[in-house]
Design a protein around this motif. Structure first.
Motif, short mmCIF file in Angstrom:
data_model
loop_
_atom_site.label_atom_id
_atom_site.label_comp_id
_atom_site.label_asym_id
_atom_site.label_seq_id
_atom_site.Cartn_x
_atom_site.Cartn_y
_atom_site.Cartn_z
N GLY A 173 0.81 -1.23 0.00
CA GLY A 173 0.00 0.00 0.00
C GLY A 173 0.84 1.27 0.00
O GLY A 173 1.84 1.37 0.73
N ASP A 176 -0.84 4.30 0.30
CA ASP A 176 -1.83 5.29 0.74
C ASP A 176 -1.29 6.25 1.78
O ASP A 176 -1.83 7.34 1.97
CB ASP A 176 -3.06 4.56 1.28
N PRO A 200 -7.63 -1.07 -2.47
CA PRO A 200 -6.64 -0.13 -1.89
C PRO A 200 -7.31 1.01 -1.12
O PRO A 200 -8.46 1.37 -1.40
CB PRO A 200 -5.90 0.40 -3.13
N ALA A 225 -7.60 -4.84 4.46
CA ALA A 225 -7.08 -4.01 3.36
C ALA A 225 -6.56 -2.67 3.89
O ALA A 225 -5.35 -2.49 4.03
CB ALA A 225 -8.13 -3.85 2.29
N ARG A 226 -7.45 -1.75 4.22
CA ARG A 226 -7.03 -0.47 4.81
C ARG A 226 -8.15 0.08 5.70
O ARG A 226 -9.34 -0.05 5.38
CB ARG A 226 -6.70 0.56 3.73
#
Ligand code: NAD
Ligand code: COI
Length: 330
Positions: free
Chosen positions: A78, A80, A205, A232-233
């Motif tokens: 990731g 992010d 994502p 995931a997030r």
């Protein structure tokens, strides 16, 4: 070649050592994350290698740019938490490791689903209190009789589809850009997935457009007793709304490996040594919630690949001027 490593964990050290022995390059290894303070240590190095879920802020890239450092490779998927626009502005190119072991995360999602479907968390308090009858009273559900909804059918989502299908579950999936769709899933719309799934499993994502993909409305449309799994997030799920749906009994359980406020809570943890957050603490009180500290990836295979692939990216940047997994920033 001089490389500085940030965020090194004890289980990575053997892989860094092995890499250093087979390469003539110097690695300086730090356990601290890369931030506005620790970036000073990077002066004089050629490249930077990191692992962290706390932010990579603009000021960090400004300083790296001043040091003439042009390459940063991360050991994870990731991106992010990276200010990519700032990285570009200050001339720092970045590569991630897009696939160190999709199975590691998919297997963790399956583990979480089985734990919640069989209500194992609910047995613990009565067992600790010596109440055998109560502990033995929680009727489970079978994965093979369930419909599992995978949101995001990329590398990890497709691995999850294969595993859940292997248990005999009916697997449905939603992904607007599925690449080569995994044939063991039936592709449906997001509203249909939320309405039909007994287990909703997220593998998208954490880009800003996906923030609160699972909001109050999405949670309300889920089946009575459904289970939500997020490896995931954290930003994908509206945690306050999730808490409400768990507390009313609408949802049957939740497995949260990636927590919405993980990053600020970790910054506080670095100062106080305690991971505390009001919503986290409220979730932790619920026996049908499995909270884990962002460890879905954490296997021997994954950790070795994270080190090896990210250093290979950095070496490629430094010797050829390009890396196979460069993130191209628009
Ligand atoms: P990927 O890029 O291979 O797949 C992501 C998929 O999600 C793509 O197919 C994309 O089209 C789809 N997608 C994006 N937005 C969507 C939306 N709104 N609805 C439905 N589908 C959508 O990525 P991956 O390797 O499968 O990884 C997924 C995420 O898993 C990573 O971005 C990372 O945040 C997370 N992750 C977590 C851990 C952990 O330890 N918990 C480890 C690795 C990765
Ligand atoms: C990722 O690879 O994106 C993860 O979430 C793993 C974590 C150690 C940062």
């Amino acid at each position: 070649m001089k490389i500085i490593v940030y965020g090194a964990k004890p289980d990575e050290l053997a892989y860094f050592t092995a890499w250093q022995q087979s390469h003539a390059d110097r690695l300086e290894i730090h356990s601290e994350p890369l931030n506005e303070t620790t970036v000073a240590w990077a002066a004089g190095f050629d490249g930077v290698n990191c692992l962290q879920t706390t932010p990579y802020a603009a000021a960090v890239f400004e300083q790296l740019g001043r040091f003439g450092i042009r390459f940063l490779t991360i050991r994870n998927v990731g991106v992010d938490n990276i200010d990519l626009a700032a990285a570009k502005r200050f001339g720092v190119r970045i590569a991630n490791v897009p696939a160190y072991s999709p199975s590691a995360i998919a297997e963790f999602a399956v583990t979480t689903a089985l734990y919640l479907l069989r209500r194992l968390g609910e047995t613990q308090a009565p067992l600790a209190a010596g109440d055998w009858d109560k502990a033995a009273s929680f009727l489970g559900r079978e994965l093979g009789q369930s419909t599992v909804g995978i949101i995001g059918a990329g590398r990890i989502g497709q691995a999850a589809i294969r595993l859940f299908a292997g248990f005999g579950a009916r697997v449905i999936a939603y992904d607007p850009h599925p690449g080569h769709p995994e044939p063991r899933a039936e592709y449906v719309s997001l509203p249909a997935l939320l309405q039909e799934a007994d287990v909703v499993d997220l593998h998208v994502p954490g880009v800003p457009a996906n923030t609160h993909l699972i909001d109050a409305q999405a949670l309300a449309s889920m089946k009575q007793g459904a289970i939500l799994i997020n490896t995931a997030r954290g930003n994908l799920v509206d945690t306050a709304a999730l808490l409400q749906h768990l507390q009313t009994g609408h949802l049957g359980g939740a497995g949260i490996d990636t927590y919405e406020y993980e990053s600020p809570a970790l910054l506080r943890y670095a100062k106080t040594g305690k991971f505390e957050d009001p919503a986290w603490d409220a979730l932790a009180k619920l026996p049908n919630v499995l909270l884990t500290p962002h460890i879905a990836y954490h296997t021997e295979t994954a950790v070795q690949n994270m080190v090896d692939f990210s250093l290979a990216n950095l070496l490629a940047f430094l010797t050829k001027g390009e890396a196979p997994d460069e993130i191209h920033i628009r």
